[in-house]
Motif scaffolding. Structure first.
Motif, PDB file in Angstrom:
ATOM      1  N   GLN A 110      -6.574  -1.252  11.247  1.00  0.00           N
ATOM      2  CA  GLN A 110      -7.087  -1.899  12.593  1.00  0.00           C
ATOM      3  C   GLN A 110      -5.976  -1.010  13.537  1.00  0.00           C
ATOM      4  O   GLN A 110      -6.294   0.142  14.204  1.00  0.00           O
ATOM      5  N   CYS A 111      -4.837  -1.595  13.148  1.00  0.00           N
ATOM      6  CA  CYS A 111      -3.954  -0.496  14.118  1.00  0.00           C
ATOM      7  C   CYS A 111      -3.899   0.870  13.744  1.00  0.00           C
ATOM      8  O   CYS A 111      -3.457   1.870  15.016  1.00  0.00           O
ATOM      9  N   CYS A 114      -0.454   2.391   9.678  1.00  0.00           N
ATOM     10  CA  CYS A 114      -0.438   2.334   7.902  1.00  0.00           C
ATOM     11  C   CYS A 114      -1.265   3.138   7.485  1.00  0.00           C
ATOM     12  O   CYS A 114      -1.386   4.022   6.174  1.00  0.00           O
ATOM     13  N   CYS A 150      -1.455  -5.340   9.568  1.00  0.00           N
ATOM     14  CA  CYS A 150      -2.948  -6.334  10.046  1.00  0.00           C
ATOM     15  C   CYS A 150      -3.853  -6.150   9.195  1.00  0.00           C
ATOM     16  O   CYS A 150      -4.707  -7.005   9.492  1.00  0.00           O
TER      17      CYS A 150
HETATM   18  S1  FES Z   1      -4.038  -0.954  10.518  1.00  0.00           S
HETATM   19 FE1  FES Z   1      -2.337  -2.022  11.275  1.00  0.00          FE
HETATM   20  S2  FES Z   1      -0.289  -1.914   9.603  1.00  0.00           S
HETATM   21 FE2  FES Z   1      -2.353  -1.219   8.831  1.00  0.00          FE
END
Ligand code: FES
Ligand SMILES: Cc1cc2nc3c(=O)[nH]c(=O)nc-3n(C[C@H](O)[C@H](O)[C@H](O)COP(=O)(O)OP(=O)(O)OC[C@H]3O[C@@H](n4cnc5c(N)ncnc54)[C@H](O)[C@@H]3O)c2cc1C
Ligand code: FES
Length: 491
Positions: A110-111, A114, A150
């Motif tokens: 998502q973001c 990581c 996330c």
């Molecule tokens: S995709 Fe956002 S912290 Fe893992």
């Protein structure tokens, strides 16, 4: 003359690090600040989140190895002789690597902060050759050192399983022979020393050279995997001018089966010792699985865990219970001592300046001996223990004839429970009442303190509970009645 430059392979080219680079420069800083490769992220800067995971490819007699490491706590010098692979290197032009494509297919990001770390951990798993590759548990264990705040782990695990179960050869396989030849050409077996006598990064190529450097520089910091020392740099901001890395001393990386015991050299990592240690007892297998995460086990050494002298290190209680012997060397002098005698007081060990841990000898279990180890921590993976117990009993006619019990987290050092051991002798596995004296004797052995991991009261009760559970299992209780998780619970 020692070689005076750190060299590694990067994107098909040999990189020689500038000689002016401070000896404690971390690989992550070199990648992001010097090379400008910012795909690798900095999250925690202490080995905990895996966002900075990169892969080191090395030539070994068994072939090329793909090792995932936390670049934030790995000194740049520790890459000497390896190929450094980062997330930018995986795609083949516009074609994503199968691990990246699987993350896209199952919405594993998502973001994205990581994601490079997960991708690199999974990329190493893609090139793993063990039967665990691509299994659900194999993938979960592989990414236990990576945190995502996330996406949620289900799609990431699915991506790992989808990509790694039946991996097709990738571009890294295609270039494997050529890379192996180039890496082998690096292998000059020369001592390495970069810097001045006052400030240097040294990496002796043999135990004899290591001993010599340490006698000349008893004030140097010994670096093994760096999973403790790295944090002294990134978190404690400690100034360390002289670093002596033992990772190039080939004869220190030996793990030998000597029949009744294992000899584990100071350069042997958790990952390298995993199979041999797990064969001693299923509880050791489970303990190993829960030490740090994959990246920490890939870099961290057993002897580093011992030498660090932490009261909450996981291996000392288990090794003390097994009856391990420590081998120390200073110059040409070698001495051996029972492991428990090494720990003198809080962070004070029986080691002279210039002396180093050469190896640890770990006895295997003999007929009539039974063993239990148990780690209690807030998180199952990647967490330091609040209480850790190791126990070996000799049982004759269902009575305890000999006992070695050791705890971590209960005193200022890892410590044997002498009063408890004495109280166990003669107790019957068939008479639970006879165990109680030993359980209460723990109060005479230990006065645990309150800290952020647990209160003293919790530790006292937990220690009793661990002892009782181990005895109940030895008496015949089914492990699935006494354990929530773990390998022995599956017995
Ligand atoms: S995709 Fe956002 S912290 Fe893992
Ligand atoms: C994220 C994370 C998770 C962790 N999880 C765990 C865990 O679950 N359980 C646990 O017990 N620990 C854990 N640790 C701590 C650490 O991984 C271990 O203590 C590890 O075994 C240290 O080994 P190393 O090779 O990395 O040692 P280093 O960091 O290189 O060195 C540690 C200390 O030992 C000294 N030293 C190293 N080798 C020698 C030698 N041969 N002779 C003399 N001195 C030497 C160093 O100078 C230093 O003082 C964790 C650390 C991190 C960062
Ligand atoms: S930045 Fe978190 S492990 Fe390196």
């Amino acid at each position: 003359m020692p070689r005076d430059a750190i060299r590694f392979l990067r994107r098909g080219h040999v990189v020689e690090l500038p000689r002016s680079l401070p000896p404690t420069t971390m690989l992550l800083d070199w990648l992001r600040l010097h090379e400008g490769a910012c795909g690798t992220k900095e999250g925690c800067n202490e080995g905990d989140c895996g966002a900075c995971t990169v892969v080191l490819r090395r030539a070994t007699p068994q072939g090329l190895t793909y090792t995932p490491v936390n670049a934030c706590i790995l000194m740049a010098g520790q890459t000497d002789g390896a190929e450094v692979i980062t997330v930018e290197d995986l795609a083949d032009g516009a074609v994503l690597h199968p691990v990246q494509q699987a993350m896209v297919d199952v919405h594993g990001s998502q973001c994205g902060f990581c994601t490079p770390g997960f991708v690199m951990a999974l990329f190493a798993h893609y090139h793993d050759t063990t039967p665990q590759r691509g299994s659900r548990q194999g993938v979960i264990d592989q990414i236990a050192g990576n945190l995502c705040r996330c996406t949620g782990y289900r799609p990431i695990v699915e991506a790992g399983m989808a990509a790694c179960a039946q991996p097709a050869p990738d571009t890294f396989d295609a270039s494997a022979r050529q890379t192996a030849e180039r890496l082998a050409a690096f292998d000059d077996a020369a001592d390495l020393l970069v810097g001045s006598p006052e400030r240097f990064f040294a990496a002796p190529a043999s135990t004899a050279s290591l001993a010599k450097v340490l006698v000349e520089h008893p004030d140097a910091t010994i670096l093994a995997g760096g999973t403790d020392v790295g944090l002294w740099v990134t978190k404690a901001l400690r100034q360390m001018d002289k670093i002596v890395w033992l990772g190039r001393a080939r004869d220190l990386a030996e793990l030998r089966d000597e029949g009744d015991h294992l000899l584990i050299g100071a350069g042997v990592t958790y990952a390298q010792a995993q199979g041999a240690m797990a064969a001693i007892d299923p509880d050791i297998a489970e303990l190993w699985r829960r030490i740090g995460g994959t990246q920490v086990r890939a870099s961290g050494t057993i002897c580093g865990n011992i030498a660090n002298g932490s009261p909450i290190g996981d291996t000392p209680p288990a090794l003390v219970a097994l009856g391990a012997t420590l081998v120390l060397q200073k110059g040409e002098r070698i001495r051996r001592l029972p492991l428990e005698d090494f720990f003198r007081a809080y962070k004070v060990q029986d080691r002279e300046p210039g002396e180093f841990v050469r190896a640890v000898e770990v006895p295997k279990l003999r007929a009539g001996e039974v063993f239990r180890a148990c780690k209690l921590s807030k998180r199952n993976e990647q967490d330091i223990s609040a209480v850790m117990m190791g126990m070996k009993l000799t049982i004759t006619d269902r009575r305890i004839a000999a006992a070695r019990v050791a705890f971590g987290g209960m005193a200022a050092t890892p410590k044997r429970a002498a009063v408890t051991e004495a109280a166990l002798i003669g107790a019957s596995l068939d008479d639970e009442a006879s165990w109680h004296q030993a359980m209460t004797a723990l109060d005479q052995d230990f006065t645990p303190i309150d800290d952020m991991r647990a209160s003293g009261t919790y530790r006292r009760r937990a220690a009793r509970g661990l002892l009782q559970r181990a005895l109940a299992e030895m008496a015949g209780a089914a492990p699935q009645d006494t354990r929530v998780l773990g390998l022995r619970a599956a017995e």
